[in-house]
Design an enzyme around this catalytic site. Structure first.
Site, PDB file in Angstrom:
ATOM      1  CB  SER A 203      -2.532  -0.837 -13.546  1.00  0.00           C
ATOM      2  OG  SER A 203      -3.146  -1.934 -12.940  1.00  0.00           O
ATOM      3  CG  ASP A 372      -1.390  -0.187  -5.675  1.00  0.00           C
ATOM      4  OD1 ASP A 372      -2.281  -1.040  -5.758  1.00  0.00           O
ATOM      5  OD2 ASP A 372      -0.821   0.302  -6.666  1.00  0.00           O
ATOM      6  CG  HIS A 401      -3.845   0.348  -8.586  1.00  0.00           C
ATOM      7  ND1 HIS A 401      -2.648  -0.331  -8.639  1.00  0.00           N
ATOM      8  CD2 HIS A 401      -4.425   0.168  -9.798  1.00  0.00           C
ATOM      9  CE1 HIS A 401      -2.509  -0.902  -9.822  1.00  0.00           C
ATOM     10  NE2 HIS A 401      -3.585  -0.604 -10.545  1.00  0.00           N
TER      11      HIS A 401
END
Length: 433
Positions: A203, A372, A401
């Site tokens: 991320s 996601d 995610h």
């Protein structure tokens, strides 16, 4: 381009949260004047109702001691704490795990550096069991594991001049994390190991990595990069909680009111969450899904344990930078406005990070999921198109995610291929592992 598409049956996971005592304010309100803090309290109280999401954040602070002491040493993993100072004075914590519980050879494998995401710390790589967490798995596979912790997180709260109660301590976004924190941490590992580094980010750790790899001084230290939920563009984010915060201009409101630390463990942070929750637009009974999209394989029974460590603080300026990306569809430096940009960059608009300047010779692996709502498929594909190299891809339609770092199935679904990539693109040929 090598693409592995793995189907994954998934069902909706609704997290059940418990409600501990709130942690101290930790300087959030201290950044605002009394009148401004009162205004914000009135704002959030106008829509306040005791939601399970807010209750989940009302926890006592985590245990004392460092990450090594809390998570790794009790399980028999060798672990040492290191401190690195950035050129702008931040004192960052690094953890070093030279091998797993059982060292199976005299030689040590290549250094692999793990960089966490937003509101997370280095603990995210060890928060599941030793059989499920990537940090443990890499150590047990013979890698020389190094863990990064960016400024402002629980593990990296120091500065040579400022206290974490000072406004200037929080005057940064992911741009500084890429240009200062990564440079300092990777430079330290590179110097200590005398070896190029395998980079793994999740991320925000991928935003930092992709921006940093455009800098030759940093790129030369990297032998290959594995990016979990890769992000450089954010204009297709669909998470309901995030879109509501963007639409309310929460970032700009907090900056205007002088609130520079964003700490969801504080009373103010809890009330901010509640102000964004309602039944019509954001269902915070499943806060994780409203922020990231649904995750198929997150172990909801461990939520109380996770909340002993996360979320970590970040800066409001960092949130504002990310929201700029969502609003403008750019992968660029922080936008200070026309005059501010002229002073800072010598041009009216902030410079963009040119993905095509990342060396074509740098091997890249990407893992991303169909559920996601932060690292959207459209944005990931745009990133891929702008790279000069051809990355290896693992796409899992049922993954969200968080699944890429916390799924109980990630070892088989993701990490086997990730480790194969790392060994093919940075493992010394003479190693006996």
């Amino acid at each position: 381009m090598t693409l592995t598409n793995r189907s994954n049956s998934s069902k909706k996971v609704v997290l059940s949260y418990t409600q501990p005592k709130p942690a101290p304010l930790s300087g959030v309100v201290a950044m605002a004047g009394h009148g401004e803090a009162l205004l914000l309290l009135l704002l959030v109280s106008s829509s306040y109702c005791a939601s399970s999401a807010a209750d989940a954040l009302r926890r006592a602070g985590p245990h004392t001691g460092g990450l090594c002491e809390q998570l790794l040493l009790p399980l028999g993993y060798p672990c040492t704490e290191h401190t690195v100072e950035t050129t702008d004075g931040f004192l960052l914590s690094l953890q070093h795990i030279p091998h797993g519980q059982k060292k199976v050879a005299d030689s040590t494998g290549p250094p692999v550096f793990l960089q966490h995401g937003l509101f997370q710390g280095g603990d995210t790589w060890f928060i599941n069991s030793a059989e499920q967490s990537l940090g443990y798995i890499l150590a047990d596979s013979g890698f020389d594991v190094w863990i990064g912790n960016v400024r402002g997180t629980r593990w990296s709260k120091g500065h040579s001049t400022f206290s974490d109660h000072d406004k200037l301590f929080w005057d940064w976004s992911w741009q500084e994390l890429a240009e200062y924190d990564l440079l300092a941490m990777l430079g330290y590992v590179y110097t200590v190991t005398q070896s190029k580094i395998l980079y793994v980010g999740h991320s925000q750790g991928t935003i930092m990595g992709l921006a940093a790899f455009t800098v030759p001084e940093i790129a030369k230290m990297i032998s290959s990069a594995a990016l979990l939920c890769p992000i450089s563009y954010l204009d297709h984010v669909s998470a309901s909680f995030v879109l509501r915060a963007v639409g309310m201009h929460l970032d700009q409101m907090l900056l205007t009111m002088g609130i520079h630390q964003l700490n969801f463990r504080s009373d103010m942070g809890v009330q901010i969450v509640d102000s964004l929750c309602d039944d019509e637009r954001v269902d915070c009974s499943n806060l994780l899904s409203s922020i990231t999209g649904e995750n198929c394989c997150f172990n909801a029974s461990r939520i109380d344990y996770y909340l002993e460590y996360e979320p970590h603080p970040s800066s409001t300026k960092n949130l504002h930078h990310l929201f700029q990306m969502i609003r403008k569809g750019t992968f660029a430096k922080y936008d200070y406005g026309l005059l501010g940009n002229l002073r800072c960059y010598g041009q009216l608009r902030p410079p963009t990070f040119d993905l095509s300047s990342i060396p074509e010779s740098l091997p890249i692996w990407m893992g991303y999921g169909g559920r996601d709502e932060l690292a959207d498929i459209t944005d990931v594909q745009r990133t891929i198109r702008e790279l000069r190299s051809t990355p290896e891809l693992v796409y899992i339609g049922g993954y969200g995610h968080i699944d890429f770092v916390m799924s109980v199935k990630a070892k088989d679904d993701v990490y086997v291929d990730l480790i194969r990539f790392l060994k093919e693109n940075g493992w010394p040929s003479s190693s006996s592992y």
